[in-house]
Motif scaffolding. Structure first.
Motif, PDB file in Angstrom:
ATOM      1  N   UNK A 147     -10.477  15.130  14.883  1.00  7.78           N
ATOM      2  CA  UNK A 147     -11.715  15.381  14.157  1.00  7.78           C
ATOM      3  C   UNK A 147     -11.584  16.193  12.887  1.00  7.78           C
ATOM      4  N   UNK A 148     -10.390  16.348  12.365  1.00 10.96           N
ATOM      5  CA  UNK A 148     -10.216  17.064  11.110  1.00 10.96           C
ATOM      6  C   UNK A 148     -10.453  16.129   9.920  1.00 10.96           C
ATOM      7  N   UNK A 149     -10.978  16.704   8.846  1.00  8.45           N
ATOM      8  CA  UNK A 149     -11.027  15.990   7.575  1.00  8.45           C
ATOM      9  C   UNK A 149      -9.703  16.275   6.886  1.00  8.45           C
ATOM     10  N   UNK A 150      -8.887  15.250   6.731  1.00 10.86           N
ATOM     11  CA  UNK A 150      -7.507  15.440   6.279  1.00 10.86           C
ATOM     12  C   UNK A 150      -7.352  15.043   4.810  1.00 10.86           C
ATOM     13  N   UNK A 151      -6.830  15.984   4.039  1.00 13.14           N
ATOM     14  CA  UNK A 151      -6.445  15.711   2.653  1.00 13.14           C
ATOM     15  C   UNK A 151      -4.931  15.828   2.570  1.00 13.14           C
ATOM     16  N   UNK A 152      -4.277  14.770   2.140  1.00 10.31           N
ATOM     17  CA  UNK A 152      -2.825  14.799   1.974  1.00 10.31           C
ATOM     18  C   UNK A 152      -2.515  14.699   0.489  1.00 10.31           C
ATOM     19  N   UNK A 153      -1.825  15.710  -0.031  1.00 10.11           N
ATOM     20  CA  UNK A 153      -1.487  15.753  -1.447  1.00 10.11           C
ATOM     21  C   UNK A 153       0.025  15.746  -1.612  1.00 10.11           C
ATOM     22  N   UNK A 154       0.522  14.756  -2.341  1.00 13.57           N
ATOM     23  CA  UNK A 154       1.967  14.631  -2.572  1.00 13.57           C
ATOM     24  C   UNK A 154       2.178  13.633  -3.702  1.00 13.57           C
ATOM     25  N   UNK A 155       3.275  13.749  -4.418  1.00  9.03           N
ATOM     26  CA  UNK A 155       3.568  12.737  -5.439  1.00  9.03           C
ATOM     27  C   UNK A 155       3.624  11.351  -4.803  1.00  9.03           C
ATOM     28  N   UNK A 156       2.977  10.407  -5.430  1.00 14.51           N
ATOM     29  CA  UNK A 156       2.927   9.048  -4.874  1.00 14.51           C
ATOM     30  C   UNK A 156       4.320   8.474  -4.680  1.00 14.51           C
ATOM     31  N   UNK A 157       5.249   8.872  -5.532  1.00 13.91           N
ATOM     32  CA  UNK A 157       6.613   8.344  -5.429  1.00 13.91           C
ATOM     33  C   UNK A 157       7.327   8.819  -4.169  1.00 13.91           C
ATOM     34  N   UNK A 158       6.826   9.899  -3.545  1.00 12.99           N
ATOM     35  CA  UNK A 158       7.443  10.422  -2.325  1.00 12.99           C
ATOM     36  C   UNK A 158       6.956   9.713  -1.071  1.00 12.99           C
ATOM     37  N   UNK A 159       5.862   8.995  -1.168  1.00 13.21           N
ATOM     38  CA  UNK A 159       5.262   8.373   0.019  1.00 13.21           C
ATOM     39  C   UNK A 159       5.995   7.084   0.373  1.00 13.21           C
ATOM     40  N   UNK A 160       6.469   7.030   1.607  1.00 12.81           N
ATOM     41  CA  UNK A 160       7.159   5.817   2.074  1.00 12.81           C
ATOM     42  C   UNK A 160       6.228   4.976   2.946  1.00 12.81           C
ATOM     43  N   UNK A 161       5.056   5.526   3.269  1.00 15.64           N
ATOM     44  CA  UNK A 161       4.067   4.794   4.059  1.00 15.64           C
ATOM     45  C   UNK A 161       2.683   5.299   3.677  1.00 15.64           C
ATOM     46  N   UNK A 162       1.665   4.498   3.952  1.00 13.74           N
ATOM     47  CA  UNK A 162       0.295   4.898   3.637  1.00 13.74           C
ATOM     48  C   UNK A 162      -0.171   5.938   4.645  1.00 13.74           C
ATOM     49  N   UNK A 163      -0.546   7.134   4.202  1.00  7.88           N
ATOM     50  CA  UNK A 163      -0.951   8.183   5.144  1.00  7.88           C
ATOM     51  C   UNK A 163      -2.281   7.857   5.818  1.00  7.88           C
ATOM     52  N   UNK A 164      -2.420   8.277   7.052  1.00  2.00           N
ATOM     53  CA  UNK A 164      -3.692   8.171   7.765  1.00  2.00           C
ATOM     54  C   UNK A 164      -4.475   9.439   7.447  1.00  2.00           C
TER      55      UNK A 164
END
Length: 278
Positions: A147-164
């Motif tokens: 039930x948390x409202x999740x904000x994920x902040x990171x350089x897009x180039x570091x993401x290897x998968x789409x965050x939930x």
């Protein structure tokens, strides 16, 4: 009917925007009252009634006080506004509570009785994750389930998968956050540790943590203090993040962090709830 629809439409909008407010609903009236059963009003934390109506000054003070308390502890309340002679017959003084009902005096000439249900609408607790490591991605997914409202902040180039996550930001600046309690976790795994920690320290939160060893955090502390950041604020960052559960996998580490956040989130609530129900 139209007014009720407009109020409920605004309730939906404010909930979607993760805003804190109270929905006050008149559930019962006796004798002459300005508002009737079913009347609703939306009250902001500053006491402003932004939509709807539940009567004039006869009930306003008691309802606004209950609204402030409800927003503070997250618990709904029932307020019964009655003329003093009826309160005296019940052996109740204004301000007393009995069986979960808070009583207030109706000083208006109408001398009617009005019962109002005061329901807090609080935004989801906010988890801000800085980084795109496997722990960060697992933490986001597990937190959403709780039930948390999740904000994920990171350089897009570091993401290897789409965050939930509810919100995904390119870079470490999470932008505008909602007004709920915030918990911040830096899980960069060596990619932008210093930049992420600088941004994390700028966020007002109940909990700051770093996924990394004490030795690594100590080295980062030296760099951050040299850059002019407050040493006391840096020392409040929990490192390593999470409870010592012997966790090994990213999923287990994420679980240990959420367990630690849950302790902070629920601190004092169980005792308060036990007292309220006794």
């Amino acid at each position: 009917m139209g007014v009720h629809v407009e109020v409920m439409d605004l309730v939906a909008e404010m909930k979607a925007a993760e805003q804190a407010f109270v929905l006050a609903t008149v559930v019962r009236t006796v004798s002459v009252t300005a508002a009737k059963a079913g009347a609703k009003a939306i009250i902001r934390p500053d006491g402003t009634i932004v939509a709807g109506w539940i009567g004039g000054g006869c009930a306003r003070g008691a309802v606004l006080k209950a609204a402030r308390e409800a927003l503070s502890d997250g618990e709904p309340r029932m307020v019964s506004v009655q003329p003093e002679n009826l309160l005296a017959e019940l052996g109740i003084r204004p301000g007393d509570s009995r069986d979960g009902v808070r009583f207030a005096s109706n000083m208006c000439p109408s001398k009617g009785t009005m019962d109002i249900f005061v329901e807090p609408m609080l935004p989801h607790p906010s988890l801000v994750i800085l980084g795109a490591s496997p722990v960060a991605l697992s933490l986001a997914a597990q937190a959403r389930q709780l039930g948390y409202h999740v904000t994920l902040a990171a350089p897009a180039s570091d993401l290897v998968a789409t965050p939930d996550a509810n919100v995904v930001i390119d870079g470490f600046d999470p932008g505008r956050l909602n007004d709920s309690r915030r918990f911040v976790v830096v899980s960069t795994q060596g990619k932008g540790d210093e930049a992420a920690l600088k941004q994390a320290l700028a966020i007002n939160a109940a909990y700051h943590a770093f996924v990394g060893s004490k030795r690594k955090m100590s080295a980062l502390r030296d760099k951050l203090t040299a850059a002019g950041l407050d040493a006391a604020a840096i020392d409040r960052v929990k490192a390593p993040a999470g409870l010592d559960l012997g966790a090994i996998t990213p999923e287990e580490i994420a679980m240990s962090i959420l367990a630690e956040i849950t302790i902070e989130r629920r601190r004092g609530q169980r005792a308060a709830n036990s007292v309220a129900r006794s």
